[in-house]
Write a protein that holds these residues in place. Structure first.
Motif, mmCIF file in Angstrom:
data_model
loop_
_atom_site.group_PDB
_atom_site.id
_atom_site.type_symbol
_atom_site.label_atom_id
_atom_site.label_comp_id
_atom_site.label_asym_id
_atom_site.label_seq_id
_atom_site.Cartn_x
_atom_site.Cartn_y
_atom_site.Cartn_z
ATOM 1 N N ALA A 193 -3.644 4.182 -2.194
ATOM 2 C CA ALA A 193 -4.373 3.556 -3.296
ATOM 3 C C ALA A 193 -5.865 3.469 -2.967
ATOM 4 O O ALA A 193 -6.265 3.362 -1.807
ATOM 5 C CB ALA A 193 -3.815 2.165 -3.577
ATOM 6 N N PHE A 194 -6.672 3.504 -4.019
ATOM 7 C CA PHE A 194 -8.123 3.382 -3.856
ATOM 8 C C PHE A 194 -8.466 2.076 -3.152
ATOM 9 O O PHE A 194 -9.321 2.036 -2.261
ATOM 10 C CB PHE A 194 -8.793 3.448 -5.230
ATOM 11 C CG PHE A 194 -10.283 3.259 -5.190
ATOM 12 C CD1 PHE A 194 -11.123 4.327 -4.920
ATOM 13 C CD2 PHE A 194 -10.846 2.013 -5.435
ATOM 14 C CE1 PHE A 194 -12.503 4.152 -4.884
ATOM 15 C CE2 PHE A 194 -12.215 1.834 -5.396
ATOM 16 C CZ PHE A 194 -13.040 2.901 -5.122
ATOM 17 N N ASP A 195 -7.792 0.981 -3.530
ATOM 18 C CA ASP A 195 -8.049 -0.311 -2.892
ATOM 19 C C ASP A 195 -7.708 -0.282 -1.413
ATOM 20 O O ASP A 195 -8.367 -0.937 -0.601
ATOM 21 C CB ASP A 195 -7.238 -1.414 -3.583
ATOM 22 C CG ASP A 195 -7.749 -1.713 -4.977
ATOM 23 O OD1 ASP A 195 -8.867 -1.280 -5.300
ATOM 24 O OD2 ASP A 195 -7.019 -2.367 -5.751
ATOM 25 N N GLN A 196 -6.664 0.475 -1.052
ATOM 26 C CA GLN A 196 -6.298 0.577 0.353
ATOM 27 C C GLN A 196 -7.379 1.324 1.140
ATOM 28 O O GLN A 196 -7.721 0.937 2.267
ATOM 29 C CB GLN A 196 -4.964 1.318 0.491
ATOM 30 C CG GLN A 196 -4.465 1.445 1.930
ATOM 31 C CD GLN A 196 -4.120 0.102 2.541
ATOM 32 O OE1 GLN A 196 -3.096 -0.489 2.245
ATOM 33 N NE2 GLN A 196 -5.006 -0.388 3.402
ATOM 34 N N MET A 197 -7.918 2.392 0.549
ATOM 35 C CA MET A 197 -9.009 3.119 1.203
ATOM 36 C C MET A 197 -10.206 2.195 1.418
ATOM 37 O O MET A 197 -10.842 2.210 2.480
ATOM 38 C CB MET A 197 -9.413 4.322 0.361
ATOM 39 C CG MET A 197 -8.377 5.439 0.300
ATOM 40 S SD MET A 197 -8.152 6.276 1.881
ATOM 41 C CE MET A 197 -9.794 6.923 2.156
ATOM 42 N N SER A 198 -10.510 1.384 0.417
ATOM 43 C CA SER A 198 -11.629 0.447 0.524
ATOM 44 C C SER A 198 -11.384 -0.574 1.625
ATOM 45 O O SER A 198 -12.294 -0.921 2.383
ATOM 46 C CB SER A 198 -11.849 -0.276 -0.814
ATOM 47 O OG SER A 198 -12.187 0.638 -1.833
ATOM 48 N N ALA A 199 -10.134 -1.049 1.727
ATOM 49 C CA ALA A 199 -9.805 -2.027 2.760
ATOM 50 C C ALA A 199 -9.898 -1.407 4.153
ATOM 51 O O ALA A 199 -10.329 -2.061 5.108
ATOM 52 C CB ALA A 199 -8.401 -2.579 2.513
ATOM 53 N N TRP A 200 -9.479 -0.156 4.284
ATOM 54 C CA TRP A 200 -9.519 0.502 5.588
ATOM 55 C C TRP A 200 -10.950 0.739 6.069
ATOM 56 O O TRP A 200 -11.276 0.459 7.211
ATOM 57 C CB TRP A 200 -8.789 1.846 5.519
ATOM 58 C CG TRP A 200 -7.298 1.737 5.587
ATOM 59 C CD1 TRP A 200 -6.553 0.656 5.955
ATOM 60 C CD2 TRP A 200 -6.348 2.775 5.264
ATOM 61 N NE1 TRP A 200 -5.215 0.927 5.885
ATOM 62 C CE2 TRP A 200 -5.062 2.224 5.475
ATOM 63 C CE3 TRP A 200 -6.465 4.092 4.829
ATOM 64 C CZ2 TRP A 200 -3.900 2.965 5.257
ATOM 65 C CZ3 TRP A 200 -5.310 4.832 4.623
ATOM 66 C CH2 TRP A 200 -4.037 4.273 4.829
ATOM 67 N N GLY A 206 -6.872 11.441 -6.710
ATOM 68 C CA GLY A 206 -6.885 10.322 -5.791
ATOM 69 C C GLY A 206 -6.685 10.758 -4.349
ATOM 70 O O GLY A 206 -6.975 11.887 -3.970
ATOM 71 N N TRP A 207 -6.158 9.834 -3.548
ATOM 72 C CA TRP A 207 -6.036 10.024 -2.109
ATOM 73 C C TRP A 207 -4.578 10.072 -1.675
ATOM 74 O O TRP A 207 -3.719 9.457 -2.292
ATOM 75 C CB TRP A 207 -6.730 8.879 -1.370
ATOM 76 C CG TRP A 207 -8.213 8.884 -1.511
ATOM 77 C CD1 TRP A 207 -8.944 8.361 -2.543
ATOM 78 C CD2 TRP A 207 -9.150 9.457 -0.603
ATOM 79 N NE1 TRP A 207 -10.275 8.562 -2.331
ATOM 80 C CE2 TRP A 207 -10.441 9.233 -1.134
ATOM 81 C CE3 TRP A 207 -9.036 10.117 0.616
ATOM 82 C CZ2 TRP A 207 -11.601 9.652 -0.497
ATOM 83 C CZ3 TRP A 207 -10.184 10.530 1.266
ATOM 84 C CH2 TRP A 207 -11.450 10.305 0.707
ATOM 85 N N ALA A 247 -17.505 -0.685 3.967
ATOM 86 C CA ALA A 247 -18.766 -0.157 3.446
ATOM 87 C C ALA A 247 -18.876 1.354 3.621
ATOM 88 O O ALA A 247 -19.542 2.026 2.840
ATOM 89 C CB ALA A 247 -19.938 -0.846 4.143
ATOM 90 N N ALA A 248 -18.204 1.907 4.643
ATOM 91 C CA ALA A 248 -18.265 3.351 4.854
ATOM 92 C C ALA A 248 -17.622 4.111 3.710
ATOM 93 O O ALA A 248 -17.904 5.284 3.498
ATOM 94 C CB ALA A 248 -17.565 3.717 6.175
ATOM 95 N N PHE A 249 -16.764 3.450 2.949
ATOM 96 C CA PHE A 249 -16.119 4.070 1.788
ATOM 97 C C PHE A 249 -16.807 3.671 0.492
ATOM 98 O O PHE A 249 -16.971 4.481 -0.398
ATOM 99 C CB PHE A 249 -14.651 3.662 1.750
ATOM 100 C CG PHE A 249 -13.875 4.313 0.642
ATOM 101 C CD1 PHE A 249 -13.575 5.666 0.683
ATOM 102 C CD2 PHE A 249 -13.452 3.593 -0.465
ATOM 103 C CE1 PHE A 249 -12.858 6.279 -0.333
ATOM 104 C CE2 PHE A 249 -12.736 4.192 -1.479
ATOM 105 C CZ PHE A 249 -12.433 5.529 -1.418
ATOM 106 N N HIS A 250 -17.277 2.422 0.378
ATOM 107 C CA HIS A 250 -17.886 1.941 -0.863
ATOM 108 C C HIS A 250 -19.265 2.543 -1.099
ATOM 109 O O HIS A 250 -19.709 2.617 -2.246
ATOM 110 C CB HIS A 250 -18.030 0.411 -0.823
ATOM 111 C CG HIS A 250 -16.738 -0.305 -1.037
ATOM 112 N ND1 HIS A 250 -15.987 -0.168 -2.166
ATOM 113 C CD2 HIS A 250 -16.064 -1.175 -0.238
ATOM 114 C CE1 HIS A 250 -14.897 -0.914 -2.078
ATOM 115 N NE2 HIS A 250 -14.921 -1.529 -0.918
#
Length: 491
Positions: free
Chosen positions: A413-420, A328-329, A423-426
Motif C-alpha cells: 500500500a502507498f501508506d505502507q511505503m510512506s511509513a517505511w 502502485g507498488w 521523508a525519503a518517499f514523501h
C-alpha cells in the motif's frame, strides 16, 4: 584429522576429511597437495573476495539429523557475477557442498546411482526453462554456466587453482536441486540435494558484523562511496553486498569486488530523465530489519510500457525488490522453491497448493540502471517474462540465455511505503501511484450517468435508456482503446 606443515611457510595445515586432497594455507595462500605419504606446494591460490556471506570455515550445522562442519570453499565467477561453494564434512565422514549465491542456499552431495545417471542431456543442449526427466522426476533447467574458479580456501576434495574452468548446470523441482557438472567430460557428475536456509540448518559460528569488519575493513550493510574510474562521479554502494555497479552519471559497468573498482564496459548513452521515487541510499526498517536501496533499474516491455524496480539489501535479511508500476507498488522476492509448471506454453502453474493463472507473456529490456546489484546489469539486457496470478499474489518466471528465476510479489500500500521510508518517499512526485486507468475513470463517470438518469427512466424508459446507453458507450469505448494502446504488463 591429519595435520601437516606448509612447505612454503611452515604453518600448520589441517586435513579434517580423509577425502580431501588439497588445502590452502590460511597464512601464505600456498596450495598444498596431499599425496600418499607427503605434501607438496603447487603454487599460490588467490585469496577469496570478501563478500557478505555469513558462512566461514568452521561454520557448523545439522542436516537430516546429521551434524556437519564447513571445511573449505571455492569461489566461482561467471558472466553475471560470483558465487561460493562451501565444502562440508559430516560426522559420518561423508561430504557435500553448500551452495551460496545472493543469499540463497542449497545443500548437495554427489550421487553415483546408475539409474539417475542414465540418459542425462548433453551440456550443449541445456537451455533455461527446458524440462528433463531425471529418475522419473521432471526437473527444470535453472542455470547454465561456463565459469572459472577465482579463489579457494580451506581443504578441498580435488585439485583446483585460479583459472580452473568449469561447465555446470543447475536444475530444480520444487525444493529439490540437481547440479550436473560437465567439467571432466560429456558424462556429467551429478549432485543431488535441496534448497535450504541457514535457519533450517541450525547454523552456528556464522560471521557477525565484527568478524566481517575485522577481515574486510568494512561493516556489512554500511553505505560507502567510491569515485567512478570512468567519469569521477561518486557512487554509493554497500561493500561486500553487491560488487557489480552501474555509475548513475556515465552508466559505466564497474566491478568493485577487488581493492580498486575496475571498468568492465563503458556505459551506453541513455536518457537520464527517469522519474525515480526512491533515491539510492534511502533506508527503511521492514520487519525489524534495516534495508537500504542499493540499486535501481527501469525496464520496458515489448509495447513500450515502463516500470521501476528498486533493489533493497539488509545485512540480516538479504535482498528483495520493490516494483513501481502505474498501478502502485509491490514487493518481490526470489523463490527458493519452484512452482510446478508443465511447460512454457502451460496456462497454469501451482505452488504450495495454490493454482496460478497466466496473465502475461512478454519480453522486457533494461532501459536505465544505476547503483549496485548482486549480478551484472547493463542497459539493453533482455529477459522474457511469464506472469501468473492467484488473488493478489503474482508469480513471475524470468528467462535469459543463461538463467531462469521465479519470484513472488504481493501489493504494498502507498501508506505502507510512506511509513517505511518517511521523508525519503514523501519528497518526490507520487501521482502515478494513485493513477486510475482510462477504463476505471470511465466506469466512475458511467456510474454517475446512470445514477443521474435513474429517475427519468421511470417516466420515459425507452428513450432515456437509449441515450444513457449511447452516453456510456461514448465514455467506455475510447477508454478501452486508450488502455489497449498503453497496456501495462503489470496491471
Amino acid at each position: 584429522m591429519q595435520t601437516v606443515s606448509c612447505p612454503s611457510c611452515g604453518a600448520e595445515v589441517r586435513f579434517r576429511s580423509h577425502a580431501s586432497v588439497l588445502a590452502v594455507c590460511e597464512y601464505c595462500q600456498s596450495t598444498i597437495l596431499k599425496d600418499a605419504d607427503s605434501v607438496r606446494d603447487v603454487g599460490k591460490m588467490s585469496a577469496v573476495l570478501e563478500d557478505y556471506s555469513p558462512i566461514q570455515i568452521g561454520t557448523a550445522g545439522v542436516y537430516d539429523g546429521l551434524h556437519f562442519t564447513v571445511v573449505g570453499r571455492i569461489q566461482q565467477r561467471y558472466s553475471a557475477g560470483t558465487w561460493n561453494e562451501w565444502y562440508v564434512l559430516f560426522d559420518d565422514t561423508s561430504t557435500g557442498w553448500l551452495g551460496d549465491s545472493s543469499g540463497l542456499y542449497t545443500l548437495t552431495a554427489e550421487i553415483a546411482d546408475p539409474k539417475m545417471l542414465a540418459n542425462l542431456p548433453a551440456f550443449a543442449e541445456l537451455l533455461p526453462g527446458r524440462q528433463y526427466q531425471i529418475d522419473g522426476v521432471p526437473y527444470t533447467v535453472a542455470e547454465v554456466r561456463n565459469a572459472e574458479c577465482i579463489a579457494g580456501q580451506g581443504e578441498l576434495p580435488f585439485k583446483v587453482g585460479a583459472g580452473w574452468r568449469i561447465q555446470v548446470a543447475d536444475l530444480r523441482s520444487y525444493s529439490s536441486f540437481i547440479t550436473l557438472d560437465y567439467t571432466d567430460g560429456p558424462q556429467p557428475v551429478l549432485y543431488l540435494g535441496f534448497a535450504v536456509t541457514l535457519e533450517s540448518l541450525q547454523c552456528q559460528l556464522l560471521r557477525d558484523d565484527d568478524a566481517i569488519a575485522k577481515s574486510a575493513g568494512k561493516y556489512r550493510g554500511k553505505l560507502e562511496a567510491l569515485d567512478c574510474p570512468s567519469c569521477g562521479s561518486g557512487i554509493k554502494y554497500v561493500p561486500g553486498a553487491a560488487a557489480q555497479l552501474v555509475c548513475p552519471a556515465c552508466h559505466a559497468q564497474l566491478d568493485a569486488s577487488d581493492q580498486e573498482a575496475q571498468v568492465l564496459a563503458i556505459g551506453k548513452q541513455v536518457h537520464d530523465n527517469v522519474d525515480i521515487t526512491l533515491e539510492l541510499g534511502a533506508s527503511a526498517k521492514i520487519n525489524n530489519a534495516d534495508f537500504t536501496v542499493i540499486g535501481m533499474m527501469r525496464r520496458a516491455d515489448d509495447e513500450g510500457s515502463q516500470w521501476n524496480e528498486y533493489l533493497l539489501f539488509s545485512a540480516r535479511a538479504g535482498f528483495f525488490w520493490l516494483v513501481e508500476t502505474d498501478d502502485g507498488w509491490s514487493r518481490s522476492n526470489v523463490l527458493p522453491n519452484w512452482p510446478t509448471w508443465p511447460s512454457l506454453d502451460a496456462e497454469r502453474c501451482a505452488l504450495d497448493g495454490a493454482v496460478y493463472t497466466k496473465l502475461y507473456d512478454y519480453g522486457s529490456q533494461v532501459v536505465y540502471a544505476a547503483g549496485a546489484f548482486n549480478w551484472k546489469v547493463a542497459v539493453g539486457d533482455n529477459t522474457h517474462v511469464y506472469e501468473f496470478e492467484q488473488g493478489q499474489t503474482k508469480l513471475a518466471a524470468e528467462i535469459t540465455a543463461e538463467e531462469m528465476t521465479w519470484s513472488r510479489s504481493v501489493p504494498v500500500a502507498f501508506d505502507q511505503m510512506s511509513a517505511w521510508f518517511g521523508a525519503a518517499f514523501h519528497g518526490v512526485a507520487t501521482g502515478r501511484n494513485i493513477k486510475l486507468s482510462h477504463k476505471q475513470t470511465a466506469r466512475i463517470f458511467i456510474a454517475i450517468v446512470l445514477v443521474l438518469n435513474a429517475i427519468p427512466m421511470f417516466v420515459s424508459f425507452s428513450s432515456t435508456l437509449l441515450w444513457s446507453v449511447l452516453g456510456c458507450l461514448a465514455l467506455f469505448l475510447p477508454a478501452v482503446f486508450l488502455d489497449n494502446n498503453a497496456k501495462n504488463p503489470h496491471e
